[in-house]
Scaffold this motif. Structure first.
Motif, PDB file in Angstrom:
ATOM      1  N   LEU A   1      -4.834  -0.065  -6.622  1.00  0.00           N
ATOM      2  CA  LEU A   1      -5.569   1.194  -6.637  1.00  0.00           C
ATOM      3  C   LEU A   1      -7.041   0.986  -6.301  1.00  0.00           C
ATOM      4  CD1 LEU A   1      -4.000   3.030  -9.703  1.00  0.00           C
ATOM      5  CD2 LEU A   1      -3.760   3.620  -7.292  1.00  0.00           C
ATOM      6  N   ALA A   2      -7.618  -0.111  -6.806  1.00  0.00           N
ATOM      7  CA  ALA A   2      -9.024  -0.396  -6.524  1.00  0.00           C
ATOM      8  C   ALA A   2      -9.228  -0.646  -5.021  1.00  0.00           C
ATOM      9  CB  ALA A   2      -9.503  -1.587  -7.335  1.00  0.00           C
ATOM     10  N   LEU A   3      -8.359  -1.459  -4.435  1.00  0.00           N
ATOM     11  CA  LEU A   3      -8.461  -1.728  -2.994  1.00  0.00           C
ATOM     12  C   LEU A   3      -8.234  -0.453  -2.184  1.00  0.00           C
ATOM     13  CD1 LEU A   3      -6.587  -5.146  -2.742  1.00  0.00           C
ATOM     14  CD2 LEU A   3      -9.036  -4.729  -2.457  1.00  0.00           C
ATOM     15  N   ARG A   4      -7.300   0.333  -2.626  1.00  0.00           N
ATOM     16  CA  ARG A   4      -7.019   1.586  -1.919  1.00  0.00           C
ATOM     17  C   ARG A   4      -8.216   2.531  -1.995  1.00  0.00           C
ATOM     18  NH1 ARG A   4      -1.792   5.365  -3.132  1.00  0.00           N
ATOM     19  NH2 ARG A   4      -2.168   6.861  -1.473  1.00  0.00           N
ATOM     20  N   SER A   5      -8.854   2.583  -3.161  1.00  0.00           N
ATOM     21  CA  SER A   5     -10.021   3.467  -3.298  1.00  0.00           C
ATOM     22  C   SER A   5     -11.179   2.984  -2.437  1.00  0.00           C
ATOM     23  CB  SER A   5     -10.439   3.580  -4.765  1.00  0.00           C
ATOM     24  OG  SER A   5     -10.900   2.333  -5.246  1.00  0.00           O
ATOM     25  N   VAL A   6     -11.336   1.666  -2.285  1.00  0.00           N
ATOM     26  CA  VAL A   6     -12.380   1.141  -1.401  1.00  0.00           C
ATOM     27  C   VAL A   6     -12.086   1.562   0.041  1.00  0.00           C
ATOM     28  CG1 VAL A   6     -13.337  -0.985  -0.400  1.00  0.00           C
ATOM     29  CG2 VAL A   6     -13.050  -0.785  -2.861  1.00  0.00           C
ATOM     30  N   GLY A   7     -10.826   1.481   0.440  1.00  0.00           N
ATOM     31  CA  GLY A   7     -10.449   1.892   1.791  1.00  0.00           C
ATOM     32  C   GLY A   7     -10.695   3.383   2.021  1.00  0.00           C
TER      33      GLY A   7
ATOM     34  N   ASP B   1       4.972  -3.800 -18.618  1.00  0.00           N
ATOM     35  CA  ASP B   1       4.680  -5.152 -18.176  1.00  0.00           C
ATOM     36  C   ASP B   1       3.205  -5.225 -17.769  1.00  0.00           C
ATOM     37  OD1 ASP B   1       6.003  -7.297 -15.531  1.00  0.00           O
ATOM     38  OD2 ASP B   1       4.825  -7.752 -17.308  1.00  0.00           O
ATOM     39  N   LEU B   2       2.408  -6.022 -18.435  1.00  0.00           N
ATOM     40  CA  LEU B   2       0.969  -6.116 -18.180  1.00  0.00           C
ATOM     41  C   LEU B   2       0.664  -6.649 -16.782  1.00  0.00           C
ATOM     42  CD1 LEU B   2      -0.323  -7.450 -21.607  1.00  0.00           C
ATOM     43  CD2 LEU B   2      -0.454  -5.141 -20.703  1.00  0.00           C
ATOM     44  N   LYS B   3       1.478  -7.580 -16.312  1.00  0.00           N
ATOM     45  CA  LYS B   3       1.239  -8.128 -14.982  1.00  0.00           C
ATOM     46  C   LYS B   3       1.371  -7.035 -13.922  1.00  0.00           C
ATOM     47  CE  LYS B   3       2.651 -11.800 -11.883  1.00  0.00           C
ATOM     48  NZ  LYS B   3       3.598 -12.883 -11.606  1.00  0.00           N
TER      49      LYS B   3
ATOM     50  N   ASN C   1      -1.035  -3.063 -10.152  1.00  0.00           N
ATOM     51  CA  ASN C   1      -1.233  -1.656  -9.780  1.00  0.00           C
ATOM     52  C   ASN C   1      -2.714  -1.286  -9.811  1.00  0.00           C
ATOM     53  OD1 ASN C   1       1.465  -1.206  -9.381  1.00  0.00           O
ATOM     54  ND2 ASN C   1       1.835  -0.307 -11.390  1.00  0.00           N
ATOM     55  N   ALA C   2      -3.441  -1.784 -10.801  1.00  0.00           N
ATOM     56  CA  ALA C   2      -4.874  -1.492 -10.895  1.00  0.00           C
ATOM     57  C   ALA C   2      -5.619  -2.092  -9.706  1.00  0.00           C
ATOM     58  CB  ALA C   2      -5.433  -2.028 -12.199  1.00  0.00           C
ATOM     59  N   GLN C   3      -5.251  -3.328  -9.351  1.00  0.00           N
ATOM     60  CA  GLN C   3      -5.899  -3.982  -8.212  1.00  0.00           C
ATOM     61  C   GLN C   3      -5.579  -3.226  -6.916  1.00  0.00           C
ATOM     62  OE1 GLN C   3      -4.742  -8.055  -7.642  1.00  0.00           O
ATOM     63  NE2 GLN C   3      -6.401  -8.472  -6.211  1.00  0.00           N
TER      64      GLN C   3
END
Length: 190
Positions: free
Chosen positions: A94-100, A83-85, A90-92
Protein backbone atom coordinates in the motif's frame (compact mmCIF):
# COMPACT_ATOMS: atom_id res chain seq x y z
CA UNK A 1 17.34 32.27 -21.31
CA UNK A 2 16.08 29.43 -19.09
CA UNK A 3 15.69 31.83 -16.19
CA UNK A 4 13.46 34.07 -18.28
CA UNK A 5 11.29 31.06 -19.20
CA UNK A 6 11.10 30.07 -15.52
CA UNK A 7 9.83 33.57 -14.76
CA UNK A 8 7.43 33.78 -17.71
CA UNK A 9 5.66 30.47 -17.07
CA UNK A 10 4.16 31.50 -13.70
CA UNK A 11 3.07 34.81 -15.23
CA UNK A 12 1.47 33.01 -18.16
CA UNK A 13 -0.17 30.65 -15.66
CA UNK A 14 -1.63 33.65 -13.83
CA UNK A 15 -2.81 35.17 -17.12
CA UNK A 16 -4.35 31.85 -18.17
CA UNK A 17 -6.11 31.52 -14.83
CA UNK A 18 -7.47 35.04 -15.13
CA UNK A 19 -8.65 34.41 -18.70
CA UNK A 20 -10.38 31.16 -17.70
CA UNK A 21 -12.01 32.95 -14.76
CA UNK A 22 -13.34 35.63 -17.12
CA UNK A 23 -14.69 32.96 -19.45
CA UNK A 24 -16.49 31.28 -16.54
CA UNK A 25 -17.78 34.61 -15.25
CA UNK A 26 -19.37 35.26 -18.64
CA UNK A 27 -21.54 32.15 -18.05
CA UNK A 28 -22.97 33.49 -14.77
CA UNK A 29 -25.78 35.65 -16.22
CA UNK A 30 -27.15 32.66 -18.16
CA UNK A 31 -27.08 30.49 -15.03
CA UNK A 32 -28.87 33.19 -13.04
CA UNK A 33 -31.58 33.40 -15.69
CA UNK A 34 -31.95 29.61 -15.68
CA UNK A 35 -32.23 29.47 -11.88
CA UNK A 36 -34.72 32.34 -11.88
CA UNK A 37 -36.83 30.50 -14.45
CA UNK A 38 -36.75 27.20 -12.51
CA UNK A 39 -37.13 28.69 -9.02
CA UNK A 40 -40.95 29.10 -8.91
CA UNK A 41 -41.55 25.46 -9.91
CA UNK A 42 -39.07 24.18 -7.33
CA UNK A 43 -40.51 26.36 -4.57
CA UNK A 44 -44.01 25.08 -5.37
CA UNK A 45 -42.74 21.49 -5.31
CA UNK A 46 -41.22 22.02 -1.85
CA UNK A 47 -44.40 23.68 -0.55
CA UNK A 48 -46.56 20.83 -1.84
CA UNK A 49 -44.35 18.09 -0.40
CA UNK A 50 -45.78 16.16 2.57
CA UNK A 51 -43.30 16.35 5.51
CA UNK A 52 -44.36 12.90 6.75
CA UNK A 53 -43.56 11.33 3.38
CA UNK A 54 -40.13 12.96 3.38
CA UNK A 55 -39.47 11.76 6.94
CA UNK A 56 -40.46 8.18 6.05
CA UNK A 57 -38.25 8.23 2.96
CA UNK A 58 -35.26 9.55 4.92
CA UNK A 59 -35.67 7.00 7.71
CA UNK A 60 -35.92 4.16 5.15
CA UNK A 61 -32.71 5.37 3.48
CA UNK A 62 -30.97 5.61 6.87
CA UNK A 63 -31.95 2.03 7.78
CA UNK A 64 -30.74 0.81 4.39
CA UNK A 65 -27.42 2.65 4.80
CA UNK A 66 -26.98 1.25 8.31
CA UNK A 67 -27.58 -2.30 7.08
CA UNK A 68 -25.09 -1.81 4.23
CA UNK A 69 -22.42 -0.43 6.57
CA UNK A 70 -22.88 -3.29 9.03
CA UNK A 71 -22.57 -5.83 6.23
CA UNK A 72 -19.36 -4.20 4.93
CA UNK A 73 -17.81 -4.03 8.41
CA UNK A 74 -18.61 -7.67 9.05
CA UNK A 75 -17.14 -8.62 5.67
CA UNK A 76 -13.93 -6.63 6.29
CA UNK A 77 -13.45 -7.94 9.82
CA UNK A 78 -14.08 -11.51 8.66
CA UNK A 79 -11.57 -11.24 5.85
CA UNK A 80 -8.77 -9.73 7.94
CA UNK A 81 -5.78 -11.99 7.94
CA UNK A 82 -4.27 -12.37 11.38
CA UNK A 83 -0.94 -13.37 9.94
CA UNK A 84 1.44 -10.49 10.83
CA UNK A 85 3.78 -11.21 7.93
CA UNK A 86 0.96 -10.86 5.43
CA UNK A 87 -0.22 -7.64 7.09
CA UNK A 88 3.32 -6.22 6.83
CA UNK A 89 3.49 -7.10 3.13
CA UNK A 90 0.11 -5.51 2.54
CA UNK A 91 1.23 -2.34 4.34
CA UNK A 92 4.41 -2.18 2.27
CA UNK A 93 2.44 -2.76 -0.94
CA UNK A 94 0.00 0.00 0.00
CA UNK A 95 2.85 2.39 0.80
CA UNK A 96 4.53 1.75 -2.57
CA UNK A 97 1.22 2.06 -4.34
CA UNK A 98 0.49 5.38 -2.63
CA UNK A 99 3.92 6.70 -3.69
CA UNK A 100 3.11 5.72 -7.28
CA UNK A 101 -0.28 7.39 -7.10
CA UNK A 102 1.28 10.53 -5.61
CA UNK A 103 3.85 10.63 -8.43
CA UNK A 104 1.08 10.20 -11.00
CA UNK A 105 -0.88 13.07 -9.47
CA UNK A 106 2.25 15.24 -9.47
CA UNK A 107 2.72 14.57 -13.19
CA UNK A 108 -0.94 15.36 -13.87
CA UNK A 109 -0.70 18.55 -11.82
CA UNK A 110 2.39 19.63 -13.77
CA UNK A 111 0.62 18.91 -17.08
CA UNK A 112 -2.42 20.91 -15.98
CA UNK A 113 -0.15 23.75 -14.83
CA UNK A 114 1.64 23.80 -18.18
CA UNK A 115 -1.69 23.63 -20.04
CA UNK A 116 -3.04 26.65 -18.15
CA UNK A 117 0.27 28.48 -18.65
CA UNK A 118 0.05 27.73 -22.38
CA UNK A 119 -3.52 29.06 -22.41
CA UNK A 120 -2.25 32.17 -20.61
CA UNK A 121 0.48 32.66 -23.19
CA UNK A 122 -2.09 32.49 -25.98
CA UNK A 123 -4.35 34.90 -24.07
CA UNK A 124 -1.47 37.36 -23.64
CA UNK A 125 -0.64 37.11 -27.35
CA UNK A 126 -4.30 37.70 -28.16
CA UNK A 127 -4.46 40.67 -25.81
CA UNK A 128 -1.33 42.10 -27.39
CA UNK A 129 -2.71 41.48 -30.87
CA UNK A 130 -5.99 43.19 -30.01
CA UNK A 131 -4.10 46.15 -28.61
CA UNK A 132 -1.95 46.30 -31.74
CA UNK A 133 -5.06 46.17 -33.94
CA UNK A 134 -6.66 49.00 -31.95
CA UNK A 135 -3.50 51.08 -32.29
CA UNK A 136 -3.43 50.42 -36.05
CA UNK A 137 -7.11 51.43 -36.35
CA UNK A 138 -6.43 54.64 -34.44
CA UNK A 139 -3.36 55.37 -36.58
CA UNK A 140 -5.36 54.83 -39.76
CA UNK A 141 -8.17 57.07 -38.50
CA UNK A 142 -5.76 59.81 -37.48
CA UNK A 143 -3.44 59.58 -40.46
CA UNK A 144 -5.09 57.93 -43.49
CA UNK A 145 -2.94 56.67 -46.33
CA UNK A 146 -2.11 59.45 -48.81
CA UNK A 147 -3.22 59.09 -52.40
CA UNK A 148 -0.55 57.40 -54.51
CA UNK A 149 1.64 59.79 -56.42
CA UNK A 150 2.45 59.27 -60.05
CA UNK A 151 5.45 57.01 -60.43
CA UNK A 152 5.08 55.32 -57.02
CA UNK A 153 5.50 51.54 -57.16
CA UNK A 154 2.31 49.52 -56.68
CA UNK A 155 1.84 46.16 -55.02
CA UNK A 156 0.38 43.11 -56.80
CA UNK A 157 -3.15 44.02 -55.67
CA UNK A 158 -2.95 47.44 -57.29
CA UNK A 159 -2.57 49.31 -54.02
CA UNK A 160 0.41 51.62 -53.53
CA UNK A 161 3.31 50.05 -51.73
CA UNK A 162 4.01 51.31 -48.26
CA UNK A 163 7.08 53.53 -48.25
CA UNK A 164 10.14 52.08 -46.62
CA UNK A 165 10.48 53.07 -43.02
CA UNK A 166 12.88 55.93 -42.55
CA UNK A 167 15.32 55.94 -39.73
CA UNK A 168 14.51 58.53 -37.16
CA UNK A 169 17.26 61.08 -37.08
CA UNK A 170 17.75 63.11 -33.96
CA UNK A 171 16.56 66.68 -34.36
CA UNK A 172 19.42 69.10 -34.71
CA UNK A 173 19.26 72.30 -32.76
CA UNK A 174 19.63 75.48 -34.70
CA UNK A 175 22.80 77.28 -33.77
CA UNK A 176 22.23 80.15 -31.39
CA UNK A 177 22.44 83.58 -33.08
CA UNK A 178 25.77 85.24 -32.55
CA UNK A 179 25.97 88.48 -30.73
CA UNK A 180 28.03 91.17 -32.36
CA UNK A 181 31.38 91.43 -30.78
CA UNK A 182 31.62 94.26 -28.32
CA UNK A 183 33.90 97.05 -29.37
CA UNK A 184 36.75 97.83 -27.12
CA UNK A 185 36.66 101.37 -25.94
CA UNK A 186 39.87 103.15 -25.73
CA UNK A 187 40.65 106.25 -23.81
CA UNK A 188 40.65 108.25 -27.03
CA UNK A 189 37.06 107.22 -27.84
CA UNK A 190 35.72 108.63 -24.65
Amino acid sequence: MAIIEELRTPLYFAAGTADLAVQQAKKVPGLIEQIAAEAPARIDAVRNTDPKAVQEKVSAQAKEAQATVQAKVTEVLGSLDTDLKKLGENAQHLALRSVGVAAEYAVRAREAYEKVAEHGEQAVKQWRGEAAEEINEIAIAVEPDPEPKAGEPKAADGQPKAPAAKKATPAKKAPAPRKPAAKKTTASDQ
